[in-house]
Design a protein around this motif. Structure first.
Motif, mmCIF file in Angstrom:
data_model
loop_
_atom_site.group_PDB
_atom_site.id
_atom_site.type_symbol
_atom_site.label_atom_id
_atom_site.label_comp_id
_atom_site.label_asym_id
_atom_site.label_seq_id
_atom_site.Cartn_x
_atom_site.Cartn_y
_atom_site.Cartn_z
ATOM 1 N N LEU A 1 0.891 -1.231 0.113
ATOM 2 C CA LEU A 1 0.069 0.038 0.041
ATOM 3 C C LEU A 1 0.905 1.197 -0.049
ATOM 4 O O LEU A 1 1.588 1.594 0.799
ATOM 5 N N LEU A 2 0.775 2.011 -1.149
ATOM 6 C CA LEU A 2 1.889 3.098 -1.378
ATOM 7 C C LEU A 2 1.362 4.489 -1.472
ATOM 8 O O LEU A 2 0.045 4.364 -1.942
ATOM 9 N N GLY A 3 1.809 5.438 -1.393
ATOM 10 C CA GLY A 3 1.378 6.860 -1.607
ATOM 11 C C GLY A 3 2.204 7.701 -0.860
ATOM 12 O O GLY A 3 3.197 7.512 -0.002
ATOM 13 N N PRO A 4 2.342 9.083 -1.334
ATOM 14 C CA PRO A 4 2.954 10.054 -0.695
ATOM 15 C C PRO A 4 2.524 10.329 0.572
ATOM 16 O O PRO A 4 1.490 10.094 1.079
ATOM 17 N N ASN A 5 3.215 10.937 1.452
ATOM 18 C CA ASN A 5 2.847 11.554 2.807
ATOM 19 C C ASN A 5 1.600 12.361 2.663
ATOM 20 O O ASN A 5 1.530 13.064 1.667
ATOM 21 N N GLY A 6 0.623 12.123 3.203
ATOM 22 C CA GLY A 6 -0.682 13.092 3.353
ATOM 23 C C GLY A 6 -1.660 12.174 2.077
ATOM 24 O O GLY A 6 -2.581 12.937 1.982
ATOM 25 N N ALA A 7 -1.429 11.027 1.821
ATOM 26 C CA ALA A 7 -2.239 10.601 0.485
ATOM 27 C C ALA A 7 -3.251 9.949 1.153
ATOM 28 O O ALA A 7 -4.228 9.654 0.318
ATOM 29 N N GLY A 8 -3.317 9.529 2.687
ATOM 30 C CA GLY A 8 -4.602 8.888 3.103
ATOM 31 C C GLY A 8 -4.034 7.514 3.528
ATOM 32 O O GLY A 8 -5.053 6.624 4.152
#
Length: 349
Positions: free
Chosen positions: A72-79
């Motif tokens: 489960l990936l995403g930038p900081n603040g992505a949720g």
């Protein structure tokens, strides 16, 4: 989950080891499909009200098969963190449903979360006054498992994570890296069928991180352990994950295998070196393609160009027409970090 830092309090856990299974699902061809280990349906979470409100999770749906390892990936603040905590019951979603092994987590939380354990970044996952071995026995016990029945598993975990010689040391006396290993071992100590790991290799040295990766793959293959893993270490994700879900601005923007994500799009990055690359020629090339880097040399320059297939053909035609001799051509392979940046930037993250 085993402590407040891992989700529900121990007192909210079902003390029984036997766990009610949800119904199997019916596949499109009429055959019986295995019940997803985790199913998330139209999950929403919004913080605040009015113009200052923030939508952290916006209609997220996905399923995870038993025995798979999903990143489960995403930038900081992505949720990502809100999504994980909503799945674990640590944050109450505004709407949507979570099912663990077919069990609705809102209707029957004790039965659903009896299958789950988690290690969240920054959480104090272990009791530092207890020894390493005592921690493993404790977390097995509150998972509803007789620790004596899984003693062999505990010894194997201690050995594989290279902390056997510290087994009788209080956790508070260990280094940060060793404490991270103990947290991992404690999560796996009770035999949970689904585990959530947030930055699991943080604080581990290279060899320990490799050991962790091998152990996760072994457990998934041999025991059917289901893992949902969030990490900023793309090397870990590429090595252990069967599939990657990318979240941006509270929504899923990609859901594919690692290879599938790396093959997305038609962008090629090529590094070209030539003594003929002067200011005039570089200006001409910039009019035709995206020149992403220029490294000026004593004679000429080394440039990096990103373009699609047609652009690459046009670039080579331009160089041929300009009678440019290339001293070196190198294809620059995109990695998962590049793909993640492209996906989340495109979504305005």
């Amino acid at each position: 989950m085993t402590t407040g830092s891992r989700g529900l309090e121990a007192s909210e856990r079902s003390p029984a080891k036997s766990r009610a299974e949800g119904p199997e699902s019916q596949a499109a061809d009429g055959t019986t499909a295995p019940t997803p280990a985790v199913a998330v349906d139209d999950l929403h979470k919004r913080f605040g009200t009015g113009p200052d409100a923030v939508t952290a999770v916006d209609g997220v749906s996905f399923e995870v098969d038993p025995g798979s390892v999903v990143g489960l990936l995403g930038p900081n603040g992505a949720g990502k963190t809100t999504l994980i905590k909503s799945i674990l019951g640590m944050v109450v979603p505004d709407r949507g449903a979570v099912r663990i092994k077919g069990i609705d987590a809102r209707e029957a939380p004790r039965a659903a979360y009896a299958h789950v354990d988690a290690m969240l970044e920054g959480a104090r996952n272990d009791y530092w006054r207890l020894t390493v071995r005592e921690n493993l026995r404790y977390f097995a016990t509150i998972s509803g498992v007789d620790p004596a029945s899984v003693a062999d598993r505990h010894e194997r975990l201690l050995d594989r994570l290279d902390i056997a010689d510290k087994a009788d040391e209080p956790v508070r006396n260990l280094s940060r890296g060793m404490k991270s290993k103990v947290s991992l071992a404690s999560v796996l100590a009770g035999g949970a069928e689904v585990v959530f790991l947030d930055e699991p290799t943080l604080g581990l040295d290279v060899e320990s991180a490799r050991t962790f990766q091998a152990e996760i793959r072994r457990l998934a293959a041999e025991t059917g352990l289901t893992v949902i893993l969030s990490s900023h270490d793309m090397g870990v994700v590429e090595t252990v994950c069967d599939r990657v879900i990318v979240v941006s601005a509270g929504e899923i923007v990609a859901d594919d295998t690692v290879d599938g994500l790396l093959r997305q799009g038609d962008a090629h990055t090529v590094e070209l070196t030539s003594p003929a690359f002067d200011r005039g020629l570089l200006a001409t090339l910039r009019d035709r393609v995206e020149v992403t880097a220029v490294d000026r040399l004593d004679r000429g320059a080394r440039i990096e160009v990103t373009t699609d297939t047609e652009g690459l053909y046009a670039l080579m035609a331009t160089l041929r027409d300009q009678d440019v001799s290339l001293s070196r051509v190198r294809t620059v392979e995109r990695d998962l970090s590049d793909v993640l940046v492209d996906l989340t930037t495109a979504e305005g993250a």
